[in-house]
Design a protein around this motif. Structure first.
Motif, PDB file in Angstrom:
ATOM      1  N   ARG A  76      16.059  14.143   5.529  1.00  0.00           N
ATOM      2  CA  ARG A  76      14.723  14.150   4.921  1.00  0.00           C
ATOM      3  C   ARG A  76      14.784  14.061   3.397  1.00  0.00           C
ATOM      4  O   ARG A  76      13.919  13.476   2.771  1.00  0.00           O
ATOM      5  CB  ARG A  76      13.967  15.417   5.318  1.00  0.00           C
ATOM      6  CG  ARG A  76      13.458  15.387   6.730  1.00  0.00           C
ATOM      7  CD  ARG A  76      12.571  16.611   7.025  1.00  0.00           C
ATOM      8  NE  ARG A  76      12.321  16.676   8.447  1.00  0.00           N
ATOM      9  CZ  ARG A  76      12.914  17.531   9.272  1.00  0.00           C
ATOM     10  NH1 ARG A  76      13.772  18.419   8.818  1.00  0.00           N
ATOM     11  NH2 ARG A  76      12.647  17.520  10.557  1.00  0.00           N
ATOM     12  N   GLU A  77      15.790  14.674   2.804  1.00  0.00           N
ATOM     13  CA  GLU A  77      15.838  14.807   1.347  1.00  0.00           C
ATOM     14  C   GLU A  77      16.609  13.700   0.640  1.00  0.00           C
ATOM     15  O   GLU A  77      16.397  13.476  -0.545  1.00  0.00           O
ATOM     16  CB  GLU A  77      16.420  16.163   0.977  1.00  0.00           C
ATOM     17  CG  GLU A  77      15.516  17.305   1.401  1.00  0.00           C
ATOM     18  CD  GLU A  77      16.113  18.667   1.119  1.00  0.00           C
ATOM     19  OE1 GLU A  77      17.052  18.754   0.308  1.00  0.00           O
ATOM     20  OE2 GLU A  77      15.628  19.644   1.706  1.00  0.00           O
ATOM     21  N   GLN A  78      17.496  13.026   1.337  1.00  0.00           N
ATOM     22  CA  GLN A  78      18.324  12.013   0.694  1.00  0.00           C
ATOM     23  C   GLN A  78      17.683  10.633   0.790  1.00  0.00           C
ATOM     24  O   GLN A  78      17.070  10.290   1.796  1.00  0.00           O
ATOM     25  CB  GLN A  78      19.720  11.972   1.338  1.00  0.00           C
ATOM     26  CG  GLN A  78      20.493  13.242   1.165  1.00  0.00           C
ATOM     27  CD  GLN A  78      20.755  13.577  -0.286  1.00  0.00           C
ATOM     28  OE1 GLN A  78      21.200  12.737  -1.055  1.00  0.00           O
ATOM     29  NE2 GLN A  78      20.467  14.807  -0.665  1.00  0.00           N
ATOM     30  N   LYS A  79      17.876   9.862  -0.257  1.00  0.00           N
ATOM     31  CA  LYS A  79      17.419   8.480  -0.238  1.00  0.00           C
ATOM     32  C   LYS A  79      18.538   7.654   0.401  1.00  0.00           C
ATOM     33  O   LYS A  79      19.643   7.579  -0.123  1.00  0.00           O
ATOM     34  CB  LYS A  79      17.136   7.991  -1.657  1.00  0.00           C
ATOM     35  CG  LYS A  79      16.489   6.644  -1.700  1.00  0.00           C
ATOM     36  CD  LYS A  79      15.972   6.369  -3.112  1.00  0.00           C
ATOM     37  CE  LYS A  79      15.234   5.077  -3.157  1.00  0.00           C
ATOM     38  NZ  LYS A  79      13.859   5.179  -2.712  1.00  0.00           N
ATOM     39  N   LEU A  80      18.247   7.082   1.562  1.00  0.00           N
ATOM     40  CA  LEU A  80      19.243   6.329   2.313  1.00  0.00           C
ATOM     41  C   LEU A  80      18.871   4.851   2.326  1.00  0.00           C
ATOM     42  O   LEU A  80      17.705   4.503   2.498  1.00  0.00           O
ATOM     43  CB  LEU A  80      19.335   6.849   3.752  1.00  0.00           C
ATOM     44  CG  LEU A  80      19.760   8.303   3.925  1.00  0.00           C
ATOM     45  CD1 LEU A  80      19.607   8.728   5.369  1.00  0.00           C
ATOM     46  CD2 LEU A  80      21.190   8.501   3.467  1.00  0.00           C
ATOM     47  N   SER A  81      19.888   4.020   2.188  1.00  0.00           N
ATOM     48  CA  SER A  81      19.665   2.578   2.283  1.00  0.00           C
ATOM     49  C   SER A  81      19.545   2.194   3.759  1.00  0.00           C
ATOM     50  O   SER A  81      19.896   2.973   4.652  1.00  0.00           O
ATOM     51  CB  SER A  81      20.835   1.824   1.644  1.00  0.00           C
ATOM     52  OG  SER A  81      22.003   1.987   2.433  1.00  0.00           O
ATOM     53  N   GLU A  82      19.073   0.998   4.002  1.00  0.00           N
ATOM     54  CA  GLU A  82      18.998   0.504   5.388  1.00  0.00           C
ATOM     55  C   GLU A  82      20.394   0.484   6.014  1.00  0.00           C
ATOM     56  O   GLU A  82      20.558   0.797   7.186  1.00  0.00           O
ATOM     57  CB  GLU A  82      18.369  -0.896   5.429  1.00  0.00           C
ATOM     58  CG  GLU A  82      16.874  -0.909   5.178  1.00  0.00           C
ATOM     59  CD  GLU A  82      16.096  -0.142   6.238  1.00  0.00           C
ATOM     60  OE1 GLU A  82      16.433  -0.228   7.433  1.00  0.00           O
ATOM     61  OE2 GLU A  82      15.147   0.571   5.851  1.00  0.00           O
TER      62      GLU A  82
ATOM     63  N   LYS B  87      22.189  20.994  13.341  1.00  0.00           N
ATOM     64  CA  LYS B  87      20.975  20.191  13.487  1.00  0.00           C
ATOM     65  C   LYS B  87      20.009  20.406  12.315  1.00  0.00           C
ATOM     66  O   LYS B  87      19.559  19.435  11.711  1.00  0.00           O
ATOM     67  CB  LYS B  87      20.300  20.477  14.825  1.00  0.00           C
ATOM     68  CG  LYS B  87      19.093  19.600  15.079  1.00  0.00           C
ATOM     69  CD  LYS B  87      18.487  19.882  16.445  1.00  0.00           C
ATOM     70  CE  LYS B  87      17.186  19.139  16.617  1.00  0.00           C
ATOM     71  NZ  LYS B  87      16.524  19.492  17.867  1.00  0.00           N
ATOM     72  N   PRO B  88      19.671  21.650  11.944  1.00  0.00           N
ATOM     73  CA  PRO B  88      18.768  21.829  10.806  1.00  0.00           C
ATOM     74  C   PRO B  88      19.354  21.300   9.490  1.00  0.00           C
ATOM     75  O   PRO B  88      18.629  20.750   8.664  1.00  0.00           O
ATOM     76  CB  PRO B  88      18.538  23.331  10.726  1.00  0.00           C
ATOM     77  CG  PRO B  88      19.116  23.926  11.937  1.00  0.00           C
ATOM     78  CD  PRO B  88      19.957  22.911  12.617  1.00  0.00           C
ATOM     79  N   MET B  89      20.671  21.462   9.304  1.00  0.00           N
ATOM     80  CA  MET B  89      21.301  20.952   8.080  1.00  0.00           C
ATOM     81  C   MET B  89      21.234  19.439   8.029  1.00  0.00           C
ATOM     82  O   MET B  89      20.900  18.854   6.993  1.00  0.00           O
ATOM     83  CB  MET B  89      22.764  21.427   8.004  1.00  0.00           C
ATOM     84  CG  MET B  89      22.897  22.873   7.626  1.00  0.00           C
ATOM     85  SD  MET B  89      24.584  23.549   7.750  1.00  0.00           S
ATOM     86  CE  MET B  89      25.593  22.305   7.023  1.00  0.00           C
ATOM     87  N   LEU B  90      21.539  18.789   9.133  1.00  0.00           N
ATOM     88  CA  LEU B  90      21.502  17.329   9.187  1.00  0.00           C
ATOM     89  C   LEU B  90      20.073  16.828   8.988  1.00  0.00           C
ATOM     90  O   LEU B  90      19.842  15.872   8.241  1.00  0.00           O
ATOM     91  CB  LEU B  90      22.071  16.839  10.522  1.00  0.00           C
ATOM     92  CG  LEU B  90      22.209  15.337  10.692  1.00  0.00           C
ATOM     93  CD1 LEU B  90      23.055  14.722   9.587  1.00  0.00           C
ATOM     94  CD2 LEU B  90      22.813  15.013  12.048  1.00  0.00           C
ATOM     95  N   ALA B  91      19.109  17.491   9.619  1.00  0.00           N
ATOM     96  CA  ALA B  91      17.705  17.094   9.473  1.00  0.00           C
ATOM     97  C   ALA B  91      17.258  17.238   8.019  1.00  0.00           C
ATOM     98  O   ALA B  91      16.589  16.351   7.472  1.00  0.00           O
ATOM     99  CB  ALA B  91      16.825  17.927  10.399  1.00  0.00           C
TER     100      ALA B  91
END
Length: 124
Positions: A102-108, A94-98
């Motif tokens: 938060r840090e990656q730029k994700l497309s829609e 969970k902390p790794m995924l969160a």
């Protein structure tokens, strides 16, 4: 599932070239990575190491060797993620995924795909 050999960060860079396009000769990979700042000999050494680790194979065409990956990128990424989780433990998921989200730029599109995966997991 075939076991992906343990490869270094530098070897991952080379593998990504082959996953984008293959087969390629060593000279083509050197040209592709010309902006990396790596010495061509270093790139050739990485290719040979990957071939010895059975991450790459080759076909001989005259005097040239055309290299290609033995595993798909998604298989290697999945195994790398599994390896990381087995070392860190499932409590770290969970902390790794969160942190990743938060840090990656994700497309829609990326966000929608992740929502679908989470919804499917919630249904099971």
């Amino acid at each position: 599932m075939n076991k992906m050999p343990k490869i270094t960060e530098a070897e991952w860079v080379v593998m990504k070239v082959f996953w984008k396009q293959s087969p390629l000769t060593a000279n083509q990979v050197v040209e592709y990575l010309s902006d990396s700042g790596w010495n061509p000999k270093t790139i050739r050494t990485l290719i040979i190491r990957l071939q010895k680790k059975k991450a790459l194979a080759f076909e001989k065409n005259g005097r040239e060797y055309a290299y290609f990956p033995l595993m798909a990128e998604h298989e290697c990424v999945r195994q790398e993620a599994h390896s990381l989780l087995s070392r860190a433990g499932t409590a770290a998921l969970k902390p790794m995924l969160a942190a990743f989200l938060r840090e990656q730029k994700l497309s829609e599109k990326d966000i929608e795909e992740l929502k679908q995966i989470l919804n499917q997991r919630g249904d099971s």
